[in-house]
Structure formats: C-alpha cells, structure tokens
Design a protein around this motif. Structure first.
Motif, PDB file in Angstrom:
ATOM      1  N   LEU A  31       0.826  -1.209   0.000  1.00 47.82           N
ATOM      2  CA  LEU A  31       0.000   0.000   0.000  1.00 47.82           C
ATOM      3  C   LEU A  31       0.856   1.254   0.000  1.00 47.82           C
ATOM      4  CD1 LEU A  31      -3.122   0.952   0.559  1.00 47.82           C
ATOM      5  CD2 LEU A  31      -2.144   1.524   2.771  1.00 47.82           C
ATOM      6  N   LEU A  32       1.836   1.325   0.906  1.00 52.61           N
ATOM      7  CA  LEU A  32       2.654   2.533   1.026  1.00 52.61           C
ATOM      8  C   LEU A  32       3.548   2.753  -0.189  1.00 52.61           C
ATOM      9  CD1 LEU A  32       3.625   2.316   4.803  1.00 52.61           C
ATOM     10  CD2 LEU A  32       1.938   3.825   3.733  1.00 52.61           C
ATOM     11  N   VAL A  33       4.168   1.681  -0.687  1.00 48.20           N
ATOM     12  CA  VAL A  33       5.045   1.817  -1.854  1.00 48.20           C
ATOM     13  C   VAL A  33       4.248   2.288  -3.061  1.00 48.20           C
ATOM     14  CG1 VAL A  33       6.425   0.499  -3.515  1.00 48.20           C
ATOM     15  CG2 VAL A  33       6.822   0.223  -1.067  1.00 48.20           C
ATOM     16  N   LEU A  34       3.085   1.670  -3.286  1.00 48.89           N
ATOM     17  CA  LEU A  34       2.273   2.087  -4.432  1.00 48.89           C
ATOM     18  C   LEU A  34       1.712   3.493  -4.259  1.00 48.89           C
ATOM     19  CD1 LEU A  34       0.363  -1.205  -5.307  1.00 48.89           C
ATOM     20  CD2 LEU A  34       2.206  -0.106  -6.591  1.00 48.89           C
ATOM     21  N   LEU A  35       1.298   3.826  -3.046  1.00 53.24           N
ATOM     22  CA  LEU A  35       0.744   5.160  -2.798  1.00 53.24           C
ATOM     23  C   LEU A  35       1.775   6.245  -3.076  1.00 53.24           C
ATOM     24  CD1 LEU A  35      -1.646   6.864  -1.736  1.00 53.24           C
ATOM     25  CD2 LEU A  35      -0.629   6.637   0.535  1.00 53.24           C
ATOM     26  N   PHE A  36       2.942   6.140  -2.442  1.00 49.60           N
ATOM     27  CA  PHE A  36       3.953   7.177  -2.609  1.00 49.60           C
ATOM     28  C   PHE A  36       4.616   7.123  -3.979  1.00 49.60           C
ATOM     29  CE2 PHE A  36       3.853   6.915   2.126  1.00 49.60           C
ATOM     30  CZ  PHE A  36       3.322   8.183   2.321  1.00 49.60           C
ATOM     31  N   GLY A  37       4.805   5.912  -4.505  1.00 50.20           N
ATOM     32  CA  GLY A  37       5.407   5.780  -5.833  1.00 50.20           C
ATOM     33  C   GLY A  37       4.515   6.351  -6.915  1.00 50.20           C
ATOM     34  N   CYS A  38       3.246   6.032  -6.863  1.00 52.51           N
ATOM     35  CA  CYS A  38       2.304   6.550  -7.861  1.00 52.51           C
ATOM     36  C   CYS A  38       2.150   8.063  -7.724  1.00 52.51           C
ATOM     37  CB  CYS A  38       0.955   5.849  -7.722  1.00 52.51           C
ATOM     38  SG  CYS A  38      -0.216   6.235  -9.029  1.00 52.51           S
ATOM     39  N   HIS A  87      -1.132  12.954  -8.597  1.00 48.61           N
ATOM     40  CA  HIS A  87      -2.588  12.886  -8.582  1.00 48.61           C
ATOM     41  C   HIS A  87      -2.994  12.010  -7.403  1.00 48.61           C
ATOM     42  CE1 HIS A  87      -6.686  11.977  -9.931  1.00 48.61           C
ATOM     43  NE2 HIS A  87      -6.584  13.093 -10.653  1.00 48.61           N
ATOM     44  N   GLU A  88      -3.593  12.648  -6.380  1.00 45.46           N
ATOM     45  CA  GLU A  88      -3.891  11.947  -5.134  1.00 45.46           C
ATOM     46  C   GLU A  88      -4.905  10.821  -5.305  1.00 45.46           C
ATOM     47  OE1 GLU A  88      -5.147  15.028  -2.506  1.00 45.46           O
ATOM     48  OE2 GLU A  88      -3.125  15.850  -2.303  1.00 45.46           O
ATOM     49  N   LEU A  89      -6.014  11.104  -5.980  1.00 45.56           N
ATOM     50  CA  LEU A  89      -7.076  10.107  -6.116  1.00 45.56           C
ATOM     51  C   LEU A  89      -6.585   8.895  -6.902  1.00 45.56           C
ATOM     52  CD1 LEU A  89      -9.972   9.471  -5.386  1.00 45.56           C
ATOM     53  CD2 LEU A  89     -10.703  10.582  -7.496  1.00 45.56           C
ATOM     54  N   LEU A  90      -5.843   9.116  -7.961  1.00 51.35           N
ATOM     55  CA  LEU A  90      -5.283   8.021  -8.737  1.00 51.35           C
ATOM     56  C   LEU A  90      -4.317   7.193  -7.882  1.00 51.35           C
ATOM     57  CD1 LEU A  90      -4.895   6.561 -11.464  1.00 51.35           C
ATOM     58  CD2 LEU A  90      -3.029   8.171 -11.917  1.00 51.35           C
ATOM     59  N   SER A  91      -3.503   7.857  -7.082  1.00 54.08           N
ATOM     60  CA  SER A  91      -2.538   7.163  -6.218  1.00 54.08           C
ATOM     61  C   SER A  91      -3.238   6.278  -5.199  1.00 54.08           C
ATOM     62  CB  SER A  91      -1.648   8.178  -5.511  1.00 54.08           C
ATOM     63  OG  SER A  91      -0.946   8.952  -6.444  1.00 54.08           O
ATOM     64  N   VAL A  92      -4.305   6.797  -4.594  1.00 54.56           N
ATOM     65  CA  VAL A  92      -5.065   6.016  -3.623  1.00 54.56           C
ATOM     66  C   VAL A  92      -5.705   4.815  -4.307  1.00 54.56           C
ATOM     67  CG1 VAL A  92      -7.094   6.037  -2.118  1.00 54.56           C
ATOM     68  CG2 VAL A  92      -5.461   7.925  -2.037  1.00 54.56           C
ATOM     69  N   GLY A  93      -6.297   5.029  -5.459  1.00 52.98           N
ATOM     70  CA  GLY A  93      -6.938   3.943  -6.199  1.00 52.98           C
ATOM     71  C   GLY A  93      -5.955   2.847  -6.577  1.00 52.98           C
ATOM     72  N   VAL A  94      -4.793   3.240  -7.092  1.00 50.36           N
ATOM     73  CA  VAL A  94      -3.774   2.265  -7.481  1.00 50.36           C
ATOM     74  C   VAL A  94      -3.272   1.494  -6.262  1.00 50.36           C
ATOM     75  CG1 VAL A  94      -1.404   2.054  -8.358  1.00 50.36           C
ATOM     76  CG2 VAL A  94      -3.070   3.442  -9.587  1.00 50.36           C
ATOM     77  N   GLY A 149      -3.697  -2.412  -5.620  1.00 47.64           N
ATOM     78  CA  GLY A 149      -2.504  -3.227  -5.398  1.00 47.64           C
ATOM     79  C   GLY A 149      -2.656  -4.150  -4.202  1.00 47.64           C
ATOM     80  N   VAL A 150      -3.273  -3.668  -3.133  1.00 50.61           N
ATOM     81  CA  VAL A 150      -3.497  -4.502  -1.944  1.00 50.61           C
ATOM     82  C   VAL A 150      -4.517  -5.597  -2.257  1.00 50.61           C
ATOM     83  CG1 VAL A 150      -4.373  -4.518   0.422  1.00 50.61           C
ATOM     84  CG2 VAL A 150      -2.827  -2.712  -0.317  1.00 50.61           C
ATOM     85  N   VAL A 151      -5.548  -5.269  -3.030  1.00 45.19           N
ATOM     86  CA  VAL A 151      -6.532  -6.278  -3.432  1.00 45.19           C
ATOM     87  C   VAL A 151      -5.846  -7.365  -4.254  1.00 45.19           C
ATOM     88  CG1 VAL A 151      -8.580  -6.694  -4.867  1.00 45.19           C
ATOM     89  CG2 VAL A 151      -8.527  -4.746  -3.294  1.00 45.19           C
ATOM     90  N   VAL A 152      -5.002  -6.972  -5.193  1.00 41.25           N
ATOM     91  CA  VAL A 152      -4.262  -7.940  -6.007  1.00 41.25           C
ATOM     92  C   VAL A 152      -3.341  -8.782  -5.123  1.00 41.25           C
ATOM     93  CG1 VAL A 152      -2.489  -8.172  -7.795  1.00 41.25           C
ATOM     94  CG2 VAL A 152      -4.421  -6.621  -8.132  1.00 41.25           C
TER      95      VAL A 152
END
Length: 149
Positions: free
Chosen positions: A91-98, A104-111, A115-118
C-alpha cells in the motif's frame, strides 16, 4: 513442534475424525472478552472457528475430547507478516510511488488500494502452499500437574 516454549497453545474440542484429519473447534475471542470491565463497556466478541489438523503422532482422538492445538510462534510471525506487514508495504510503496510519478492523489489512492486487493488475491491463490508452512499440531490436553512430553 518439539520446543515447548516456542509454541502457541489453544484449547479446542474435537468435532470429527476422518483418517489422519481431525477437525477441532476453537473459541476465538477479542481482548475485551478477558477484561473485568467488559460488562459495562461492550459485549464480548466471541466466535467459533474450525481448524483441520493432521494427526502426525497417530494418536487416537474421540469426538468431544478436549485437545490442545499447537502452533510454533515463528509460524505465527510468518502469518502476521503475510497478512498485515506485506500488504501495508504494498500500500505505502504504491501510494507514494504513484503520487511521485503522477502528482494525482485520487489516482494514487486507487492504485494503492487495487494493489493490496491484487496482493490478497495472489496470497489466496497460493493458500495451499502457505497452509503447509503454517501448520497446527495437536496433542491431548494435559491434566494439572502432568509433565510435558
């Protein structure tokens, strides 16, 4: 499961015996259920879980018998890492990396949530392999004063 101090023990009741597979019912309760103030705070949270254990010692178990389930504490630590630590890291790596790439905050949260669901879907697909590494043992419940094995 030979080192007594490194085992986590949980009492349960045998529900069924099918060859080498023994189904054991345990009561899982929240930390609140053991608190002396639970009656004035919130109702206790208790649920039943059924765990299937291999009878590796070839002992005879009867339905209704009280037994102890054993889990090596290192296996419990592995379970915590797989279930909580790694998904948090994903979650953290994808959030900050994205966010660093897109700003784009909303896109980062969604990704990151996707990622956690995957991650959990992949973990679920490998559940048979994980179950082999995190395996319960079983033994007859010792009476008070009885020495360990």
């Amino acid at each position: 499961m030979n080192n007594e101090e490194s085992n986590i023990c949980r009492e349960g009741i045998v529900l069924a015996v099918n060859g080498d597979d023994i189904s054991v019912e345990i009561i899982v309760s929240s930390a609140c259920s053991g608190c002396h103030a639970k009656s004035i705070c919130i109702p206790s949270d208790r649920r039943q879980e059924i765990i299937t254990v291999k009878n590796s010692r070839n002992e005879e178990y009867r339905v209704g018998e009280t037994v102890e389930l054993l889990l090596e504490s290192s296996a419990g630590n592995k379970a915590v890492v797989l279930a909580y630590v790694l998904p948090l890291l994903v979650l953290l790596v994808l959030l900050f990396g994205c966010y660093a790439l897109t700003h784009h905050e909303l896109l980062s949260v969604g990704v990151s949530v996707l990622g956690v669901v995957v991650y959990y879907l992949v973990l679920k697909s490998f559940s048979k392999g994980v179950e082999k590494k995190i395996e319960f043992g079983i033994r007859k419940k010792r009476k008070d004063g009885e020495q360990g094995m």
